[in-house]
Design an enzyme around this catalytic site. Structure first.
Site, PDB file in Angstrom:
ATOM      1  N   ARG A  10       0.736  -1.207  -0.063  1.00  0.00           N
ATOM      2  CA  ARG A  10       0.080  -0.055   0.023  1.00  0.00           C
ATOM      3  C   ARG A  10       0.620   1.214  -0.156  1.00  0.00           C
ATOM      4  NH1 ARG A  10      -1.592   3.574   2.124  1.00  0.00           N
ATOM      5  NH2 ARG A  10      -0.712   4.596   3.928  1.00  0.00           N
ATOM      6  N   ARG A  78      -9.532  -7.642   9.800  1.00  0.00           N
ATOM      7  CA  ARG A  78      -9.045  -7.115   8.639  1.00  0.00           C
ATOM      8  C   ARG A  78     -10.314  -6.522   7.707  1.00  0.00           C
ATOM      9  NH1 ARG A  78      -6.535  -8.448   3.312  1.00  0.00           N
ATOM     10  NH2 ARG A  78      -4.961  -6.825   2.764  1.00  0.00           N
ATOM     11  N   ILE A 104      -4.347  -1.229   0.620  1.00  0.00           N
ATOM     12  CA  ILE A 104      -4.209  -1.968   2.255  1.00  0.00           C
ATOM     13  C   ILE A 104      -3.121  -2.902   1.770  1.00  0.00           C
ATOM     14  CG2 ILE A 104      -6.448  -3.618   1.916  1.00  0.00           C
ATOM     15  CD1 ILE A 104      -6.303  -3.514   5.025  1.00  0.00           C
ATOM     16  N   SER A 105      -2.068  -3.075   2.403  1.00  0.00           N
ATOM     17  CA  SER A 105      -1.046  -3.951   2.247  1.00  0.00           C
ATOM     18  C   SER A 105      -1.487  -5.575   2.430  1.00  0.00           C
ATOM     19  CB  SER A 105       0.284  -3.939   2.999  1.00  0.00           C
ATOM     20  OG  SER A 105       1.057  -2.687   2.723  1.00  0.00           O
ATOM     21  N   LYS A 106      -0.951  -6.538   1.864  1.00  0.00           N
ATOM     22  CA  LYS A 106      -1.237  -7.945   2.030  1.00  0.00           C
ATOM     23  C   LYS A 106      -0.865  -8.179   3.558  1.00  0.00           C
ATOM     24  CE  LYS A 106       0.509  -9.610  -2.288  1.00  0.00           C
ATOM     25  NZ  LYS A 106       1.896 -10.589  -2.754  1.00  0.00           N
TER      26      LYS A 106
END
Length: 259
Positions: A10, A78, A104-106
């Site tokens: 992200r 999440r 949004i990051s993994k």
């Protein structure tokens, strides 16, 4: 961030020269999240702890070993940080759009970076942490479980507001949201035991190094020679700053100013 070579991440970071606006994540509805504890396995559908437990098991299989990190990822829901149209993908190991050309990051990316931030620290919580690039607030919620206090700064007003709205119902008392220039950090909260960034620049800003406590570390993507980004860990001792260059990553550029 965790999938080794080249995982997309992200973005968002760096805000203005003016003093950042501070917004403590305060009263809302719902129960406070117990920092450092896994959420109970209950509920149905995406609210079920079993959904998060499966995600945590996958992270452990990928090499995430710090129980504090696994506990934090298991505690934070999440799906509450992604758009309603994407909630069914919330616990997959994928980045998802959150608006304003950011993602949004993994989960594996978040786990990797937080584990690097905690590496070498004694059991228990890390001290005060500065997060550069709040985004939707997910990583700040994760950090709240492993740090005594989290200052998270975002340069994009739309994302700052989104994170505030996402976090407020959780009533996480140790997270403070800032709207401002991440490149200048937040001196009022310094010194920090750790600084973690979700955007990559040509170099780690001097302000971050100045605001880092002795014995603290910075985890940030940085542009290397040739234009590729790599994940970099900087460790500050009383005599020097040690740098470790890790895997290739892909983050949005680190920018100054607010928008």
């Amino acid at each position: 961030m965790n999938r080794r070579p080249g995982f997309p991440a992200r973005g968002a970071i760096a805000p203005p020269a003016a003093s950042p606006g501070k917004d403590r994540v305060g009263p809302g509805t719902g129960r406070p999240m117990q920092a450092g504890a896994l959420a109970p396995v209950q509920g149905v559908g995406l609210d079920s702890g079993a959904v998060r437990a499966r995600m945590v098991a996958r992270l452990a299989a990928q090499g995430i070993a710090d129980a504090r990190v696994l506990g934090a990822l298991g505690a934070v829901e999440r799906h509450r940080f992604v758009d309603s149209a994407l909630v069914n993908q919330a616990y997959e190991d994928t980045s998802l759009p959150i608006g304003l050309a950011q993602t949004i990051s993994k989960p594996s990316v978040v786990a990797r970076m937080v584990e690097l931030l905690l590496a070498g620290t004694p059991a228990g919580k890390l001290g005060r942490v500065l997060e550069i690039g709040t985004g939707c607030g997910y990583q700040a919620a994760v950090l709240a479980n492993v740090a005594t206090e989290v200052y998270s700064i975002e340069r994009l007003r739309g994302l700052h507001d989104k994170a505030r709205n996402n976090l407020r119902p959780l009533r996480i008392a140790n997270v403070h949201l800032l709207f401002g220039d991440g490149m200048v950090g937040f001196a009022k909260g310094a010194p920090y035991a750790g600084i973690i960034a979700a955007a990559g620049g040509e170099a780690v800003p001097q302000a971050w190094l100045e605001q880092l406590a002795i014995g603290g570390r910075i985890v940030a993507p940085t542009v290397m020679r040739g234009g590729q980004q790599a994940l970099v860990v900087l460790e500050k001792t009383a005599r020097e700053v040690r740098q470790s260059i890790l895997e290739t990553v892909h983050f949005v550029p680190l920018k100054s100013g607010i928008a």
